[in-house]
Design a protein around this motif. Structure first.
Motif, PDB file in Angstrom:
ATOM      1  N   GLY A   1       0.832  -1.209   0.000  1.00 20.63           N
ATOM      2  CA  GLY A   1       0.000   0.000   0.000  1.00 20.63           C
ATOM      3  C   GLY A   1       0.860   1.250   0.000  1.00 20.63           C
ATOM      4  N   ALA A   2       1.963   1.207   0.739  1.00 25.74           N
ATOM      5  CA  ALA A   2       2.880   2.347   0.764  1.00 25.74           C
ATOM      6  C   ALA A   2       3.562   2.523  -0.590  1.00 25.74           C
ATOM      7  CB  ALA A   2       3.922   2.163   1.856  1.00 25.74           C
ATOM      8  N   PHE A   3       3.868   1.408  -1.262  1.00 24.92           N
ATOM      9  CA  PHE A   3       4.454   1.487  -2.597  1.00 24.92           C
ATOM     10  C   PHE A   3       3.516   2.216  -3.549  1.00 24.92           C
ATOM     11  CE2 PHE A   3       4.553  -0.350  -6.865  1.00 24.92           C
ATOM     12  CZ  PHE A   3       5.821   0.041  -7.257  1.00 24.92           C
ATOM     13  N   LEU A   4       2.232   1.857  -3.488  1.00 22.79           N
ATOM     14  CA  LEU A   4       1.248   2.526  -4.341  1.00 22.79           C
ATOM     15  C   LEU A   4       1.121   3.997  -3.975  1.00 22.79           C
ATOM     16  CD1 LEU A   4      -1.551  -0.169  -4.564  1.00 22.79           C
ATOM     17  CD2 LEU A   4       0.179   0.414  -6.267  1.00 22.79           C
ATOM     18  N   LEU A   5       1.197   4.304  -2.693  1.00 22.63           N
ATOM     19  CA  LEU A   5       1.139   5.696  -2.242  1.00 22.63           C
ATOM     20  C   LEU A   5       2.311   6.499  -2.797  1.00 22.63           C
ATOM     21  CD1 LEU A   5      -0.253   7.806  -0.396  1.00 22.63           C
ATOM     22  CD2 LEU A   5       1.295   7.045   1.408  1.00 22.63           C
ATOM     23  N   VAL A   6       3.507   5.930  -2.747  1.00 20.75           N
ATOM     24  CA  VAL A   6       4.695   6.612  -3.282  1.00 20.75           C
ATOM     25  C   VAL A   6       4.541   6.856  -4.779  1.00 20.75           C
ATOM     26  CG1 VAL A   6       7.161   6.360  -3.745  1.00 20.75           C
ATOM     27  CG2 VAL A   6       6.254   5.771  -1.509  1.00 20.75           C
ATOM     28  N   ALA A   7       4.069   5.855  -5.499  1.00 25.45           N
ATOM     29  CA  ALA A   7       3.894   6.001  -6.949  1.00 25.45           C
ATOM     30  C   ALA A   7       2.843   7.055  -7.278  1.00 25.45           C
ATOM     31  CB  ALA A   7       3.508   4.665  -7.564  1.00 25.45           C
ATOM     32  N   ALA A   8       1.725   7.030  -6.560  1.00 22.40           N
ATOM     33  CA  ALA A   8       0.651   7.996  -6.830  1.00 22.40           C
ATOM     34  C   ALA A   8       1.085   9.419  -6.501  1.00 22.40           C
ATOM     35  CB  ALA A   8      -0.595   7.630  -6.030  1.00 22.40           C
ATOM     36  N   LEU A   9       1.714   9.608  -5.359  1.00 22.01           N
ATOM     37  CA  LEU A   9       2.149  10.957  -4.990  1.00 22.01           C
ATOM     38  C   LEU A   9       3.270  11.460  -5.899  1.00 22.01           C
ATOM     39  CD1 LEU A   9       2.021  10.787  -1.102  1.00 22.01           C
ATOM     40  CD2 LEU A   9       0.455  11.972  -2.633  1.00 22.01           C
ATOM     41  N   GLY A  10       4.129  10.564  -6.346  1.00 26.31           N
ATOM     42  CA  GLY A  10       5.166  10.954  -7.300  1.00 26.31           C
ATOM     43  C   GLY A  10       4.567  11.404  -8.626  1.00 26.31           C
TER      44      GLY A  10
END
Length: 57
Positions: A24-33
């Motif tokens: 979930g954190a990986f997806l968060l990093v990708a989305a915010l990037g």
């Protein structure tokens, strides 16, 4: 350093705070990037809001 790169780094840094949360954190990093990159491109003037709402003519 361009505004797009600065925006992407800011989004990644915000997402890095959630890194220890797993996938979930990986997806968060990708989305915010991605959001930071798009906002940076908008700030540079490379993207216009009308490009998103205009149909093919």
């Amino acid at each position: 350093m361009g505004m797009a790169l600065a925006g992407m780094i800011a989004g990644m840094a915000l997402g890095f705070a959630g890194y220890f949360g797993g996938f979930g954190a990986f997806l968060l990093v990708a989305a915010l990037g991605a959001i930071g990159f798009v906002l940076g491109r908008f700030a540079e003037g490379d993207i216009n809001l009308g490009d998103f709402f205009r149909g093919n003519r």
